[in-house]
Write a protein that holds these residues in place. Sequence first.
Motif, PDB file in Angstrom:
ATOM      1  N   ALA A  53     -70.306 -53.646  82.602  1.00  0.00           N
ATOM      2  CA  ALA A  53     -69.658 -52.353  82.831  1.00  0.00           C
ATOM      3  C   ALA A  53     -68.294 -52.502  83.489  1.00  0.00           C
ATOM      4  N   VAL A  54     -67.849 -53.765  83.655  1.00  0.00           N
ATOM      5  CA  VAL A  54     -66.578 -54.038  84.327  1.00  0.00           C
ATOM      6  C   VAL A  54     -65.687 -54.842  83.372  1.00  0.00           C
ATOM      7  N   PRO A  55     -64.992 -54.175  82.443  1.00  0.00           N
ATOM      8  CA  PRO A  55     -64.224 -54.874  81.409  1.00  0.00           C
ATOM      9  C   PRO A  55     -63.223 -55.894  81.947  1.00  0.00           C
ATOM     10  N   ARG A  56     -62.578 -55.588  83.060  1.00  0.00           N
ATOM     11  CA  ARG A  56     -61.555 -56.479  83.583  1.00  0.00           C
ATOM     12  C   ARG A  56     -62.119 -57.838  84.006  1.00  0.00           C
ATOM     13  N   SER A  57     -63.402 -57.878  84.349  1.00  0.00           N
ATOM     14  CA  SER A  57     -63.979 -59.107  84.882  1.00  0.00           C
ATOM     15  C   SER A  57     -63.912 -60.265  83.898  1.00  0.00           C
ATOM     16  N   SER A  58     -63.865 -59.974  82.600  1.00  0.00           N
ATOM     17  CA  SER A  58     -63.832 -61.048  81.605  1.00  0.00           C
ATOM     18  C   SER A  58     -62.437 -61.652  81.449  1.00  0.00           C
ATOM     19  N   ALA A  59     -61.432 -61.055  82.106  1.00  0.00           N
ATOM     20  CA  ALA A  59     -60.049 -61.514  81.946  1.00  0.00           C
ATOM     21  C   ALA A  59     -59.602 -62.485  83.029  1.00  0.00           C
ATOM     22  N   PHE A  60     -60.485 -62.811  83.982  1.00  0.00           N
ATOM     23  CA  PHE A  60     -60.118 -63.722  85.059  1.00  0.00           C
ATOM     24  C   PHE A  60     -60.322 -65.173  84.635  1.00  0.00           C
ATOM     25  N   THR A  71     -61.629 -67.407  86.294  1.00  0.00           N
ATOM     26  CA  THR A  71     -62.916 -67.874  86.820  1.00  0.00           C
ATOM     27  C   THR A  71     -64.092 -67.082  86.255  1.00  0.00           C
ATOM     28  N   SER A  72     -63.849 -66.349  85.179  1.00  0.00           N
ATOM     29  CA  SER A  72     -64.926 -65.630  84.487  1.00  0.00           C
ATOM     30  C   SER A  72     -65.769 -66.658  83.713  1.00  0.00           C
ATOM     31  N   PRO A  73     -66.993 -66.263  83.307  1.00  0.00           N
ATOM     32  CA  PRO A  73     -67.613 -64.954  83.522  1.00  0.00           C
ATOM     33  C   PRO A  73     -68.430 -64.937  84.809  1.00  0.00           C
ATOM     34  N   ALA A  74     -68.775 -63.739  85.236  1.00  0.00           N
ATOM     35  CA  ALA A  74     -69.678 -63.599  86.374  1.00  0.00           C
ATOM     36  C   ALA A  74     -71.076 -64.041  85.943  1.00  0.00           C
ATOM     37  N   SER A  75     -71.875 -64.451  86.897  1.00  0.00           N
ATOM     38  CA  SER A  75     -73.240 -64.893  86.605  1.00  0.00           C
ATOM     39  C   SER A  75     -74.077 -63.727  86.084  1.00  0.00           C
ATOM     40  N   PRO A  76     -74.945 -63.974  85.101  1.00  0.00           N
ATOM     41  CA  PRO A  76     -75.728 -62.884  84.504  1.00  0.00           C
ATOM     42  C   PRO A  76     -76.744 -62.245  85.450  1.00  0.00           C
ATOM     43  N   ASP A  77     -77.099 -62.955  86.545  1.00  0.00           N
ATOM     44  CA  ASP A  77     -78.086 -62.385  87.476  1.00  0.00           C
ATOM     45  C   ASP A  77     -77.432 -61.624  88.626  1.00  0.00           C
ATOM     46  N   ALA A  78     -76.109 -61.461  88.570  1.00  0.00           N
ATOM     47  CA  ALA A  78     -75.390 -60.829  89.690  1.00  0.00           C
ATOM     48  C   ALA A  78     -74.793 -59.487  89.285  1.00  0.00           C
ATOM     49  N   VAL A  79     -74.576 -58.662  90.279  1.00  0.00           N
ATOM     50  CA  VAL A  79     -73.813 -57.419  90.126  1.00  0.00           C
ATOM     51  C   VAL A  79     -72.435 -57.676  90.720  1.00  0.00           C
ATOM     52  N   THR A  84     -67.880 -69.491  97.852  1.00  0.00           N
ATOM     53  CA  THR A  84     -67.131 -69.741  96.616  1.00  0.00           C
ATOM     54  C   THR A  84     -68.008 -70.494  95.620  1.00  0.00           C
ATOM     55  N   VAL A  85     -68.144 -69.936  94.407  1.00  0.00           N
ATOM     56  CA  VAL A  85     -68.925 -70.611  93.375  1.00  0.00           C
ATOM     57  C   VAL A  85     -68.029 -71.177  92.276  1.00  0.00           C
ATOM     58  N   ARG A  86     -66.826 -70.650  92.160  1.00  0.00           N
ATOM     59  CA  ARG A  86     -65.860 -71.233  91.229  1.00  0.00           C
ATOM     60  C   ARG A  86     -64.470 -71.108  91.843  1.00  0.00           C
ATOM     61  N   PRO A  87     -63.955 -72.185  92.389  1.00  0.00           N
ATOM     62  CA  PRO A  87     -62.655 -72.118  93.068  1.00  0.00           C
ATOM     63  C   PRO A  87     -61.497 -71.939  92.096  1.00  0.00           C
ATOM     64  N   HIS A  88     -60.405 -71.411  92.616  1.00  0.00           N
ATOM     65  CA  HIS A  88     -59.173 -71.239  91.846  1.00  0.00           C
ATOM     66  C   HIS A  88     -58.056 -71.030  92.865  1.00  0.00           C
ATOM     67  N   PRO A  89     -56.856 -71.518  92.589  1.00  0.00           N
ATOM     68  CA  PRO A  89     -55.752 -71.343  93.550  1.00  0.00           C
ATOM     69  C   PRO A  89     -55.482 -69.885  93.893  1.00  0.00           C
ATOM     70  N   ARG A  90     -55.708 -68.988  92.950  1.00  0.00           N
ATOM     71  CA  ARG A  90     -55.412 -67.579  93.197  1.00  0.00           C
ATOM     72  C   ARG A  90     -56.648 -66.691  93.102  1.00  0.00           C
ATOM     73  N   TRP A  91     -57.489 -66.906  92.075  1.00  0.00           N
ATOM     74  CA  TRP A  91     -58.576 -65.958  91.796  1.00  0.00           C
ATOM     75  C   TRP A  91     -59.955 -66.623  91.839  1.00  0.00           C
ATOM     76  N   PRO A  92     -60.438 -67.031  92.995  1.00  0.00           N
ATOM     77  CA  PRO A  92     -61.779 -67.636  93.066  1.00  0.00           C
ATOM     78  C   PRO A  92     -62.871 -66.593  92.806  1.00  0.00           C
ATOM     79  N   ARG A  93     -64.000 -67.084  92.315  1.00  0.00           N
ATOM     80  CA  ARG A  93     -65.171 -66.208  92.187  1.00  0.00           C
ATOM     81  C   ARG A  93     -66.140 -66.575  93.300  1.00  0.00           C
ATOM     82  N   LEU A  94     -66.625 -65.566  94.017  1.00  0.00           N
ATOM     83  CA  LEU A  94     -67.488 -65.781  95.171  1.00  0.00           C
ATOM     84  C   LEU A  94     -68.823 -65.083  94.963  1.00  0.00           C
ATOM     85  N   ARG A  95     -69.816 -65.529  95.727  1.00  0.00           N
ATOM     86  CA  ARG A  95     -71.179 -65.027  95.523  1.00  0.00           C
ATOM     87  C   ARG A  95     -71.891 -64.840  96.862  1.00  0.00           C
ATOM     88  N   LEU A  96     -72.655 -63.766  96.949  1.00  0.00           N
ATOM     89  CA  LEU A  96     -73.492 -63.488  98.112  1.00  0.00           C
ATOM     90  C   LEU A  96     -74.931 -63.373  97.628  1.00  0.00           C
TER      91      LEU A  96
END
Length: 210
Positions: A81-88, A90-98, A163-175
């Motif tokens: 439901a978050v179209p922009r998330s696929s454009a990073f 460090t995409s994609p987000a994990s399938p088990d996460a919101v 941090t689950v996928r580092p990046h100089p500008r746009w890391p993906r993080l998880r809780l």
Amino acid sequence: MSRRVVGVTLDNLEHLSKHSRTCVFWELAPHLREQAEEYGDTEFEKEAWVSSVLLEWGSCGRIIYADGIPAGSVFYAPPAAVPRSSAFPTSPASPDAVLMTGLEVLPEFRGGGLGRVLVQTVAKDLTRRGVKAIEAFGDNRPSEDERSCVTPADFLLQVGFKTVRPHPRWPRLRLELRSASSWKEDVEAALERLLGTVTVSTAEPSFRPV
């Protein structure tokens, strides 16, 4: 200062800041967002997105009030439901996460822990709904521009994200979220330990005549 957090609905969208009401960075794909900002009505697009997610998935945002005044907000939804998330990068987000997307605390209310309260409220809601984790794309170089729609990575780290996928500008993080069953198991284990240290006497008391 009294604090109150409520779910975002179509009836209280007007309590969001103008920035939150009109930011469609996450809700639209990049090219559609540009079109909406140039020719369309971004406030209408945001309302349509909220309406759609509420109908198809359920609660997707929270507003926090400080002494009765709207002080900030946060949005979250499944990655689909978050179209922009696929454009990073460090995409994609994990399938088990919101995904937690836009989080804002108004400047005059910053420094009082309201951002942390918003994250904790989202975590409580999603734990109750059986979600395993929250993920977010962070910004390692946030600008001073109040129009930014990406949460600073430093803030996410401060409130417990890893941090689950580092990046100089746009890391993906998880809780990681603890399931309701794990909470129950912890409570039961604690009670077992407590009861194991208590000795209950079943012998009848003896009375001496006066």
